[in-house]
Design a protein around this motif. Structure first.
Motif, PDB file in Angstrom:
ATOM      1  N   PRO A  97       0.804  -1.231   0.000  1.00  0.00           N
ATOM      2  CA  PRO A  97       0.000   0.000   0.000  1.00  0.00           C
ATOM      3  C   PRO A  97       0.833   1.275   0.000  1.00  0.00           C
ATOM      4  N   VAL A  98       1.991   1.216   0.664  1.00  0.00           N
ATOM      5  CA  VAL A  98       2.883   2.373   0.648  1.00  0.00           C
ATOM      6  C   VAL A  98       3.299   2.682  -0.782  1.00  0.00           C
ATOM      7  N   LEU A  99       3.723   1.652  -1.494  1.00  0.00           N
ATOM      8  CA  LEU A  99       4.180   1.829  -2.869  1.00  0.00           C
ATOM      9  C   LEU A  99       3.024   2.184  -3.803  1.00  0.00           C
ATOM     10  N   ILE A 100       1.852   1.592  -3.568  1.00  0.00           N
ATOM     11  CA  ILE A 100       0.690   1.910  -4.401  1.00  0.00           C
ATOM     12  C   ILE A 100       0.271   3.357  -4.208  1.00  0.00           C
ATOM     13  N   THR A 101       0.286   3.822  -2.962  1.00  0.00           N
ATOM     14  CA  THR A 101      -0.074   5.217  -2.681  1.00  0.00           C
ATOM     15  C   THR A 101       0.869   6.169  -3.413  1.00  0.00           C
ATOM     16  N   LEU A 102       2.173   5.874  -3.364  1.00  0.00           N
ATOM     17  CA  LEU A 102       3.150   6.714  -4.059  1.00  0.00           C
ATOM     18  C   LEU A 102       2.970   6.620  -5.572  1.00  0.00           C
ATOM     19  N   GLY A 103       2.735   5.385  -6.070  1.00  0.00           N
ATOM     20  CA  GLY A 103       2.542   5.202  -7.504  1.00  0.00           C
ATOM     21  C   GLY A 103       1.283   5.879  -8.002  1.00  0.00           C
ATOM     22  N   ALA A 104       0.203   5.803  -7.217  1.00  0.00           N
ATOM     23  CA  ALA A 104      -1.043   6.456  -7.608  1.00  0.00           C
ATOM     24  C   ALA A 104      -0.884   7.970  -7.628  1.00  0.00           C
ATOM     25  N   ALA A 105      -0.074   8.487  -6.699  1.00  0.00           N
ATOM     26  CA  ALA A 105       0.179   9.925  -6.683  1.00  0.00           C
ATOM     27  C   ALA A 105       0.989  10.348  -7.910  1.00  0.00           C
ATOM     28  N   ALA A 106       1.964   9.516  -8.279  1.00  0.00           N
ATOM     29  CA  ALA A 106       2.845   9.868  -9.387  1.00  0.00           C
ATOM     30  C   ALA A 106       2.182   9.695 -10.752  1.00  0.00           C
ATOM     31  N   LEU A 122       3.401   3.768  10.347  1.00  0.00           N
ATOM     32  CA  LEU A 122       2.880   2.614  11.086  1.00  0.00           C
ATOM     33  C   LEU A 122       3.132   1.313  10.333  1.00  0.00           C
ATOM     34  N   VAL A 123       2.917   1.338   9.012  1.00  0.00           N
ATOM     35  CA  VAL A 123       3.167   0.143   8.207  1.00  0.00           C
ATOM     36  C   VAL A 123       4.635  -0.265   8.300  1.00  0.00           C
ATOM     37  N   SER A 124       5.534   0.698   8.139  1.00  0.00           N
ATOM     38  CA  SER A 124       6.963   0.396   8.191  1.00  0.00           C
ATOM     39  C   SER A 124       7.358  -0.162   9.554  1.00  0.00           C
ATOM     40  N   GLY A 125       6.843   0.465  10.614  1.00  0.00           N
ATOM     41  CA  GLY A 125       7.149  -0.021  11.957  1.00  0.00           C
ATOM     42  C   GLY A 125       6.610  -1.415  12.197  1.00  0.00           C
ATOM     43  N   GLY A 126       5.400  -1.671  11.717  1.00  0.00           N
ATOM     44  CA  GLY A 126       4.815  -2.999  11.875  1.00  0.00           C
ATOM     45  C   GLY A 126       5.591  -4.055  11.113  1.00  0.00           C
ATOM     46  N   ALA A 232      -6.892   3.796  -1.098  1.00  0.00           N
ATOM     47  CA  ALA A 232      -7.879   3.391  -0.104  1.00  0.00           C
ATOM     48  C   ALA A 232      -8.275   1.932  -0.280  1.00  0.00           C
ATOM     49  N   VAL A 233      -8.512   1.529  -1.516  1.00  0.00           N
ATOM     50  CA  VAL A 233      -8.898   0.135  -1.787  1.00  0.00           C
ATOM     51  C   VAL A 233      -7.767  -0.808  -1.403  1.00  0.00           C
ATOM     52  N   SER A 234      -6.538  -0.455  -1.787  1.00  0.00           N
ATOM     53  CA  SER A 234      -5.404  -1.298  -1.461  1.00  0.00           C
ATOM     54  C   SER A 234      -5.221  -1.422   0.046  1.00  0.00           C
ATOM     55  N   ALA A 235      -5.365  -0.301   0.736  1.00  0.00           N
ATOM     56  CA  ALA A 235      -5.211  -0.326   2.192  1.00  0.00           C
ATOM     57  C   ALA A 235      -6.222  -1.248   2.843  1.00  0.00           C
ATOM     58  N   LEU A 236      -7.456  -1.160   2.423  1.00  0.00           N
ATOM     59  CA  LEU A 236      -8.494  -2.010   3.005  1.00  0.00           C
ATOM     60  C   LEU A 236      -8.266  -3.474   2.646  1.00  0.00           C
ATOM     61  N   ARG A 237      -7.819  -3.727   1.418  1.00  0.00           N
ATOM     62  CA  ARG A 237      -7.562  -5.111   1.002  1.00  0.00           C
ATOM     63  C   ARG A 237      -6.482  -5.753   1.864  1.00  0.00           C
ATOM     64  N   GLU A 238      -5.489  -4.973   2.278  1.00  0.00           N
ATOM     65  CA  GLU A 238      -4.369  -5.563   2.999  1.00  0.00           C
ATOM     66  C   GLU A 238      -4.680  -5.893   4.454  1.00  0.00           C
ATOM     67  N   SER A 269      -3.511  -1.248  10.944  1.00  0.00           N
ATOM     68  CA  SER A 269      -3.881   0.118  11.341  1.00  0.00           C
ATOM     69  C   SER A 269      -3.266   1.141  10.402  1.00  0.00           C
ATOM     70  N   GLY A 270      -2.005   0.932  10.076  1.00  0.00           N
ATOM     71  CA  GLY A 270      -1.324   1.878   9.185  1.00  0.00           C
ATOM     72  C   GLY A 270      -1.925   1.913   7.795  1.00  0.00           C
ATOM     73  N   ILE A 271      -2.218   0.737   7.231  1.00  0.00           N
ATOM     74  CA  ILE A 271      -2.754   0.728   5.871  1.00  0.00           C
ATOM     75  C   ILE A 271      -4.199   1.234   5.824  1.00  0.00           C
ATOM     76  N   LEU A 272      -4.935   1.093   6.917  1.00  0.00           N
ATOM     77  CA  LEU A 272      -6.259   1.686   6.968  1.00  0.00           C
ATOM     78  C   LEU A 272      -6.180   3.210   7.030  1.00  0.00           C
ATOM     79  N   ILE A 273      -5.197   3.723   7.751  1.00  0.00           N
ATOM     80  CA  ILE A 273      -4.997   5.173   7.797  1.00  0.00           C
ATOM     81  C   ILE A 273      -4.575   5.694   6.426  1.00  0.00           C
ATOM     82  N   ILE A 274      -3.755   4.921   5.711  1.00  0.00           N
ATOM     83  CA  ILE A 274      -3.369   5.317   4.350  1.00  0.00           C
ATOM     84  C   ILE A 274      -4.609   5.472   3.492  1.00  0.00           C
TER      85      ILE A 274
END
Length: 275
Positions: A97-106, A122-126, A232-238, A269-274
């Motif tokens: 989701p981190v990479l998807i969020t960045l890719g979707a932005a780009a 949060l995702v990175s820490g987890g 958002a979809v990716s975050a919820l899927r994960e 929690s982190g990917i839901l916040i994303i």
């Protein structure tokens, strides 16, 4: 995000964790994955015959996504050869989701909010906590798990854009999956041989069923990406990382420690916040 989309994506998350558990529990995972892809190809080709043709602008994205899915398959199989479902799955899915969020932005113009940055932390820490919990995770296993996450991000952004350009997200899905399902057996035959691929083995029905489950899960996700932001979809899927941890602990004999559960919860929690 509309409630029906939320419920559909949560259902897709459960399906996704389930077919990954089937793959992780198999003796020959490359063979199992290839049989799954054959089921995907047959079901997709039959379905495509009854659907409209996606817009030509999306065809290149479908081809690129199919190639990326093959790379994802190979990395995922290698990851499960080296690590447990409860470790590999959250790392590969949690990093995407981190990479998807960045890719979707780009590439799709989706914005990154301060809340998204918090989710990334949060995702990175987890992920770090999960990688250090329980049995030590080897460097090759970690590398392949993170590589799997990169492939997930690449094909997700590709399909998110392709589905929007297609004018028919579900038709786009079955076209792309037909290409993917045809390519993977060709790769298997190149790596091994045709005789071993088509030999009747124990678990063939399970692998075929897993392929159909994976197709349904991803069709839901692509449909949802057409109706809501990709991040958002990716975050919820994960949130499927939680399902995978439970399945690994209950059915695959993997240690379900308190630390592992907490790490998965932090990732979720982190990917839901994303999102």
């Amino acid at each position: 995000m509309p409630i029906h989309i939320t419920l559909l994506v949560l259902f897709a998350a459960l399906l996704h964790a389930s077919w990954n558990a089937l793959l992780r529990g198999g003796a020959d995972r490359l063979w199992s994955m290839t049989i799954m892809c054959i089921a995907v190809a047959i079901a997709s080709a039959v379905t495509a015959a009854f659907m409209v043709t996606p817009a030509p602008a999306s065809w290149g994205y479908a081809l690129l996504s199919a190639l990326l899915h093959v790379g994802y398959n190979l990395f995922l199989v290698r990851s499960y050869r080296l690590g447990d479902l409860g470790q590999v799955y959250p790392i590969s899915r949690g990093s995407s989701p981190v990479l998807i969020t960045l890719g979707a932005a780009a590439f799709a113009g989706e914005s990154i909010s301060p809340g998204t940055l918090l989710g990334i932390a949060l995702v990175s820490g987890g992920i770090i906590s999960l990688a250090l919990s329980g049995r030590k995770l080897s460097t090759p296993s970690l590398s392949y798990a993170l590589g799997t996450g990169c492939f997930i991000a690449a094909y997700s952004v590709t399909d998110g854009i392709g589905a929007r350009l297609s004018g028919a997200p579900l038709a786009y899905t079955v076209w792309m999956c037909t290409l993917w399902g045809v390519m993977m057996p060709m790769v298997y035959i190149g790596l091994r041989d045709a005789r071993s691929l088509f030999a009747v083995r124990p678990g063939v029905l399970t692998a075929l069923a897993g392929g159909l489950v994976s197709l349904l899960a991803y069709a839901i996700v692509i449909y949802a990406m057409n109706e809501a932001p990709m991040g958002a979809v990716s975050a919820l899927r994960e949130t499927s990382v939680l399902f995978a941890a439970l399945i690994g602990g209950l059915f695959l004999g993997e240690a379900l420690t308190v630390r592992r559960i907490l790490a998965c919860a932090v990732i979720a929690s982190g990917i839901l916040i994303i999102g």
